[in-house]
Design a protein around this motif. Sequence first.
Motif, PDB file in Angstrom:
ATOM      1  N   GLY A 139       0.856  -1.188   0.000  1.00 40.79           N
ATOM      2  CA  GLY A 139       0.000   0.000   0.000  1.00 40.79           C
ATOM      3  C   GLY A 139       0.888   1.232   0.000  1.00 40.79           C
ATOM      4  O   GLY A 139       1.885   1.288   0.719  1.00 40.79           O
ATOM      5  N   ILE A 140       0.533   2.202  -0.834  1.00 39.69           N
ATOM      6  CA  ILE A 140       1.395   3.379  -1.009  1.00 39.69           C
ATOM      7  C   ILE A 140       0.658   4.658  -0.618  1.00 39.69           C
ATOM      8  O   ILE A 140      -0.509   4.835  -0.934  1.00 39.69           O
ATOM      9  N   ASN A 141       1.399   5.540   0.055  1.00 37.99           N
ATOM     10  CA  ASN A 141       0.897   6.873   0.381  1.00 37.99           C
ATOM     11  C   ASN A 141       1.041   7.755  -0.863  1.00 37.99           C
ATOM     12  O   ASN A 141       2.147   7.927  -1.395  1.00 37.99           O
ATOM     13  N   HIS A 142      -0.061   8.316  -1.309  1.00 33.55           N
ATOM     14  CA  HIS A 142      -0.080   9.116  -2.540  1.00 33.55           C
ATOM     15  C   HIS A 142       0.925  10.287  -2.496  1.00 33.55           C
ATOM     16  O   HIS A 142       1.547  10.622  -3.512  1.00 33.55           O
ATOM     17  N   LEU A 143       1.076  10.879  -1.327  1.00 32.95           N
ATOM     18  CA  LEU A 143       1.983  12.036  -1.200  1.00 32.95           C
ATOM     19  C   LEU A 143       3.432  11.589  -1.353  1.00 32.95           C
ATOM     20  O   LEU A 143       4.235  12.238  -2.039  1.00 32.95           O
ATOM     21  N   GLU A 144       3.757  10.477  -0.726  1.00 35.50           N
ATOM     22  CA  GLU A 144       5.116   9.935  -0.855  1.00 35.50           C
ATOM     23  C   GLU A 144       5.382   9.573  -2.327  1.00 35.50           C
ATOM     24  O   GLU A 144       6.471   9.808  -2.850  1.00 35.50           O
ATOM     25  N   ALA A 145       4.345   9.049  -2.987  1.00 30.96           N
ATOM     26  CA  ALA A 145       4.497   8.682  -4.400  1.00 30.96           C
ATOM     27  C   ALA A 145       4.819   9.909  -5.250  1.00 30.96           C
ATOM     28  O   ALA A 145       5.686   9.850  -6.139  1.00 30.96           O
ATOM     29  N   HIS A 146       4.149  11.049  -4.991  1.00 30.34           N
ATOM     30  CA  HIS A 146       4.454  12.262  -5.766  1.00 30.34           C
ATOM     31  C   HIS A 146       5.941  12.618  -5.640  1.00 30.34           C
ATOM     32  O   HIS A 146       6.569  13.036  -6.624  1.00 30.34           O
ATOM     33  N   LEU A 147       6.513  12.435  -4.467  1.00 31.18           N
ATOM     34  CA  LEU A 147       7.941  12.737  -4.293  1.00 31.18           C
ATOM     35  C   LEU A 147       8.798  11.710  -5.031  1.00 31.18           C
ATOM     36  O   LEU A 147       9.853  12.038  -5.579  1.00 31.18           O
ATOM     37  N   TYR A 148       8.324  10.460  -5.079  1.00 30.84           N
ATOM     38  CA  TYR A 148       9.113   9.397  -5.719  1.00 30.84           C
ATOM     39  C   TYR A 148       9.222   9.532  -7.230  1.00 30.84           C
ATOM     40  O   TYR A 148      10.092   8.922  -7.854  1.00 30.84           O
ATOM     41  N   ALA A 149       8.343  10.330  -7.828  1.00 28.94           N
ATOM     42  CA  ALA A 149       8.506  10.593  -9.263  1.00 28.94           C
ATOM     43  C   ALA A 149       9.907  11.174  -9.487  1.00 28.94           C
ATOM     44  O   ALA A 149      10.546  10.938 -10.518  1.00 28.94           O
ATOM     45  N   ASN A 150      10.415  11.926  -8.512  1.00 27.24           N
ATOM     46  CA  ASN A 150      11.762  12.504  -8.615  1.00 27.24           C
ATOM     47  C   ASN A 150      12.851  11.456  -8.411  1.00 27.24           C
ATOM     48  O   ASN A 150      13.813  11.393  -9.178  1.00 27.24           O
ATOM     49  N   PHE A 151      12.719  10.637  -7.358  1.00 29.99           N
ATOM     50  CA  PHE A 151      13.754   9.634  -7.078  1.00 29.99           C
ATOM     51  C   PHE A 151      13.914   8.683  -8.263  1.00 29.99           C
ATOM     52  O   PHE A 151      15.006   8.214  -8.546  1.00 29.99           O
ATOM     53  N   LEU A 152      12.802   8.431  -8.947  1.00 26.42           N
ATOM     54  CA  LEU A 152      12.843   7.553 -10.117  1.00 26.42           C
ATOM     55  C   LEU A 152      13.652   8.186 -11.247  1.00 26.42           C
ATOM     56  O   LEU A 152      14.460   7.533 -11.894  1.00 26.42           O
ATOM     57  N   GLN A 153      13.427   9.475 -11.463  1.00 32.81           N
ATOM     58  CA  GLN A 153      14.015  10.118 -12.645  1.00 32.81           C
ATOM     59  C   GLN A 153      15.421  10.672 -12.420  1.00 32.81           C
ATOM     60  O   GLN A 153      16.157  10.873 -13.381  1.00 32.81           O
ATOM     61  N   TYR A 154      15.755  11.003 -11.163  1.00 32.17           N
ATOM     62  CA  TYR A 154      17.050  11.636 -10.896  1.00 32.17           C
ATOM     63  C   TYR A 154      17.806  10.870  -9.815  1.00 32.17           C
ATOM     64  O   TYR A 154      17.658  11.153  -8.621  1.00 32.17           O
ATOM     65  N   PRO A 155      18.645   9.897 -10.212  1.00 30.01           N
ATOM     66  CA  PRO A 155      19.352   9.090  -9.214  1.00 30.01           C
ATOM     67  C   PRO A 155      20.309   9.914  -8.347  1.00 30.01           C
ATOM     68  O   PRO A 155      20.707   9.471  -7.271  1.00 30.01           O
ATOM     69  N   GLN A 156      20.652  11.126  -8.800  1.00 30.16           N
ATOM     70  CA  GLN A 156      21.598  11.942  -8.013  1.00 30.16           C
ATOM     71  C   GLN A 156      20.961  12.578  -6.779  1.00 30.16           C
ATOM     72  O   GLN A 156      21.644  13.201  -5.980  1.00 30.16           O
ATOM     73  N   ILE A 157      19.638  12.432  -6.638  1.00 32.01           N
ATOM     74  CA  ILE A 157      18.975  13.030  -5.472  1.00 32.01           C
ATOM     75  C   ILE A 157      19.317  12.216  -4.219  1.00 32.01           C
ATOM     76  O   ILE A 157      19.129  11.007  -4.193  1.00 32.01           O
ATOM     77  N   THR A 158      19.840  12.930  -3.203  1.00 32.91           N
ATOM     78  CA  THR A 158      20.144  12.245  -1.941  1.00 32.91           C
ATOM     79  C   THR A 158      19.743  13.116  -0.760  1.00 32.91           C
ATOM     80  O   THR A 158      20.198  14.242  -0.659  1.00 32.91           O
ATOM     81  N   PRO A 159      18.887  12.590   0.132  1.00 33.07           N
ATOM     82  CA  PRO A 159      18.528  13.348   1.336  1.00 33.07           C
ATOM     83  C   PRO A 159      19.792  13.600   2.166  1.00 33.07           C
ATOM     84  O   PRO A 159      20.766  12.850   2.013  1.00 33.07           O
ATOM     85  N   PRO A 160      19.790  14.607   3.035  1.00 28.06           N
ATOM     86  CA  PRO A 160      18.661  15.432   3.439  1.00 28.06           C
ATOM     87  C   PRO A 160      18.252  16.433   2.358  1.00 28.06           C
ATOM     88  O   PRO A 160      19.105  16.979   1.668  1.00 28.06           O
ATOM     89  N   LEU A 161      16.943  16.650   2.251  1.00 28.41           N
ATOM     90  CA  LEU A 161      16.438  17.603   1.274  1.00 28.41           C
ATOM     91  C   LEU A 161      15.056  18.102   1.685  1.00 28.41           C
ATOM     92  O   LEU A 161      14.467  17.610   2.645  1.00 28.41           O
ATOM     93  N   VAL A 162      14.588  19.068   0.929  1.00 25.74           N
ATOM     94  CA  VAL A 162      13.253  19.605   1.189  1.00 25.74           C
ATOM     95  C   VAL A 162      12.375  19.274  -0.014  1.00 25.74           C
ATOM     96  O   VAL A 162      12.832  19.327  -1.164  1.00 25.74           O
ATOM     97  N   GLY A 163      11.123  18.893   0.241  1.00 28.42           N
ATOM     98  CA  GLY A 163      10.185  18.569  -0.838  1.00 28.42           C
ATOM     99  C   GLY A 163       8.939  19.434  -0.750  1.00 28.42           C
ATOM    100  O   GLY A 163       8.545  19.841   0.350  1.00 28.42           O
ATOM    101  N   LEU A 164       8.357  19.720  -1.889  1.00 27.29           N
ATOM    102  CA  LEU A 164       7.100  20.484  -1.905  1.00 27.29           C
ATOM    103  C   LEU A 164       6.103  19.750  -2.797  1.00 27.29           C
ATOM    104  O   LEU A 164       6.356  19.544  -3.988  1.00 27.29           O
ATOM    105  N   ILE A 165       4.993  19.344  -2.182  1.00 28.85           N
ATOM    106  CA  ILE A 165       3.941  18.651  -2.950  1.00 28.85           C
ATOM    107  C   ILE A 165       2.793  19.633  -3.145  1.00 28.85           C
ATOM    108  O   ILE A 165       2.190  20.097  -2.179  1.00 28.85           O
ATOM    109  N   ILE A 166       2.533  19.954  -4.403  1.00 30.08           N
ATOM    110  CA  ILE A 166       1.482  20.936  -4.696  1.00 30.08           C
ATOM    111  C   ILE A 166       0.515  20.328  -5.712  1.00 30.08           C
ATOM    112  O   ILE A 166       0.869  20.088  -6.868  1.00 30.08           O
TER     113      ILE A 166
END
Length: 332
Positions: free
Chosen positions: A108-135
């Motif tokens: 089961g997936i949280n829709h908000l977390e999924a919106h952020l994961y669109a980035n992790f999928l496309q940009y492997p260089q992303i590494t936390p710590p970071l700030v996210g904005l879901i709009i």
Amino acid sequence: MLILGIETSCDETAAAIIENGERILSNVVASQVELHRKFWGIVPELASRKHLELIIPVIKEALKEGGIELKNLNAIAATYGPGLLGSLLVGLTVAKGIAYTLKIPFVGINHLEAHLYANFLQYPQITPPLVGLIISGGHTELIYLPKEGKYEVLGTTRDDAVGEAFDKVARILNLGYPGGPVIEEIAKKGNPHSIPLPLTRFKEDTLDFSFSGIKTAVLYYVKNLQKRAKSIPTADIAASFQLKVTQMLTQNLFRAAYLKKVKQIILGGGVSSNLFLRSFLEKEKPQGIELFFPSLELCTDNAVMVAACAYPKIKKGKASPLSLDAQPNLNL
Ligand code: KG4
Ligand code: ZN
């Protein structure tokens, strides 16, 4: 590893298959926009009925597009919240049914977390710590990610979600539904500095947002002109509204990045497909900050992000029980 993702939290019926958490084999989205357009918004009862009608054809199409047979799938993921209860239940129930039949893990997936994961999928260089904005149409969430999978909400809206404000202003201006894309388009012909609209500020120090004040200001501005039988400068209003909303988002986003001392910012949700917002943020960003936006088709609701979000969970053996219920008010 082949994961089928399913998304039915709102008004898109979507299914997608990704391989090893990185390769998109298929991405099918059946939008219900036409169905809800005449009501100027989503009618939950109609949405869930439409999901029921579309879910199996959409899954079949995702399998066909990916050249995959159902029996080859290794795991199934579906959004279980937040969203409309009747809509969530359709995707969730079908996903559990397939997982049970094939004897493969279900997540089961949280829709908000999924919106952020669109980035992790496309940009492997992303590494936390970071700030996210879901709009999006339902959410305005400013998030701190100290490490992968950990979320701290820094700010949220106290009234309307930002996409909802776009939709309501489009309605006031008689531009149609959904409002975001039409406002973005018509704003190109307007002067963003022509109409005085308020920039909401709170008395206390906060990273929260508020968009109802600006929406009401547009309403009264238009009503006032109508009373005096004057023509409505639609493009100027759209451009001025878009600029003010963008400024509000920008202020809090960069302040959060400064406070948390992060170098990377990721965005997601339907409103992050707005090109004016994207270029404004790129221009205004402080030195040393990297911004990431999902490609346009992965900003609005889709199932690729659901499958992408499931991949690390499945790898860590974190499947969900088949008793998992839909949670309309799920938080991050
Ligand atoms: O993420 P999404 O597809 O669904 C939700 O989870 O809510 O977001 C839909 C919202 C709608 O309110 C729509 O008006 C807004 O995103 N939107 C935009 C744009 N494209 C979609 N807002 C501003 N500019 C856009 N280009
Ligand atoms: Zn969404």
